[in-house]
Write an enzyme that holds these catalytic residues in place. Structure first.
Site, short mmCIF file in Angstrom:
data_model
loop_
_atom_site.label_atom_id
_atom_site.label_comp_id
_atom_site.label_asym_id
_atom_site.label_seq_id
_atom_site.Cartn_x
_atom_site.Cartn_y
_atom_site.Cartn_z
N GLU A 40 0.83 -1.20 0.00
CA GLU A 40 0.00 0.00 0.00
C GLU A 40 0.87 1.25 0.00
O GLU A 40 1.84 1.35 0.75
CB GLU A 40 -0.88 -0.02 1.25
CG GLU A 40 -1.77 1.19 1.46
CD GLU A 40 -2.58 1.08 2.74
OE1 GLU A 40 -3.51 1.90 2.93
OE2 GLU A 40 -2.29 0.18 3.57
N LYS A 101 -9.03 3.22 -2.30
CA LYS A 101 -9.38 2.60 -1.03
C LYS A 101 -10.67 3.19 -0.47
O LYS A 101 -10.86 4.41 -0.43
CB LYS A 101 -8.23 2.79 -0.03
CG LYS A 101 -8.40 2.02 1.27
CD LYS A 101 -7.15 2.19 2.15
CE LYS A 101 -7.27 1.41 3.45
NZ LYS A 101 -6.06 1.59 4.30
N CYS A 134 -5.68 -2.96 2.08
CA CYS A 134 -5.48 -3.05 3.53
C CYS A 134 -6.80 -3.26 4.29
O CYS A 134 -7.40 -4.31 4.17
CB CYS A 134 -4.73 -1.81 4.02
SG CYS A 134 -3.97 -2.00 5.65
#
Length: 248
Positions: A40, A101, A134
């Site tokens: 990430e 994200k 994540c």
């Protein structure tokens, strides 16, 4: 369809564009994998708010157009907005998908980045693929949606701390098992079981078994997946089909 993945588990750092591209070239030269996966925010590095704002790049930037056959975690600039993103670029340099994200894990992320939305399903060597980043993967609903949309492979760039090591040890294999998909989870390295990140990158199969996993240090973790194993796993236990039956 077979697909060989290479997960780049290395220490997080703040670097210049030239440093980043050189390190990336050197790492990619060590593998003949079909797709190279970074953690990430690999560009410009995780955790520094100023760098994330100042060094965020657009999809047409020279840094993006310089790389091939990669799923790159990066800070994305879209006008005045910033996103914690992961871009899939094919071997010819074409952008196959760009995912932003959907969740924010801490104050640093909340201060720097806006929230994205549901990502597309795209093909990697014929394998239907999706991306989460994540914390996203820790919500079963987000993984289930990708699976219902047709994903056989889920790629997850991450920046996970040691206190949350239960995620690679237990959550990722569970997400793979309950959806009958492959999950490739790429974290930063620390060199030990202490420090800001816990390593433990892995690839889990649709039967919930770990195909390949790393420990704490720098490495390039390789795994070859076979998309036909998705149908095989689901022939024994297909939660997605049972979910449809429960709706009636």
């Amino acid at each position: 369809m077979k697909l060989t993945l290479a997960l780049w588990q290395r220490a997080s750092m703040q670097w210049s564009g030239d440093e980043f591209l050189q390190a990336l070239d050197e790492a990619m030269a060590q593998t003949e994998a079909d797709v190279f996966i970074t953690p990430e925010l690999c560009w410009p590095g995780y955790g520094d708010a100023r760098s994330s704002r100042d060094d965020a790049v657009g999809q047409a930037s020279s840094l993006i157009t310089s790389v091939r056959a990669i799923v790159l975690g990066y800070a994305e600039a879209d006008g005045a907005r910033l996103f914690n993103s992961a871009m899939c670029i094919d071997a010819h340099g074409a952008i196959v998908a760009n995912y932003r994200k959907q969740t924010t894990a801490n104050d640093y992320e909340r201060l720097c980045f806006g929230k994205g939305s549901h990502g597309p399903i795209f093909l990697l060597n014929g394998v239907p693929t999706s991306v989460l980043i994540c914390l996203d993967v820790e919500f079963p609903e987000l993984v289930r949606r990708a699976s219902l949309d047709g994903a056989h492979l889920l790629i997850v760039p991450t920046a996970l701390a040691p206190r949350w090591r239960v995620v690679p040890e237990m959550v990722i294999p569970t997400r793979a098992y309950e959806n009958g998909i492959f999950v490739a989870y790429c974290n930063y390295a620390t060199g030990s079981d202490a420090g800001p990140f816990c390593g433990l990158s892995l690839v889990a199969g649709p039967d919930g078994r770990t195909i390949a996993n790393a420990q704490f240090g720098d490495c390039i973790l390789e795994a070859t997946i076979e998309s036909g194993q998705v149908a095989e796993a689901r022939s024994h236990l297909d939660y997605l089909r049972h979910l449809e039956l429960l709706r009636y």
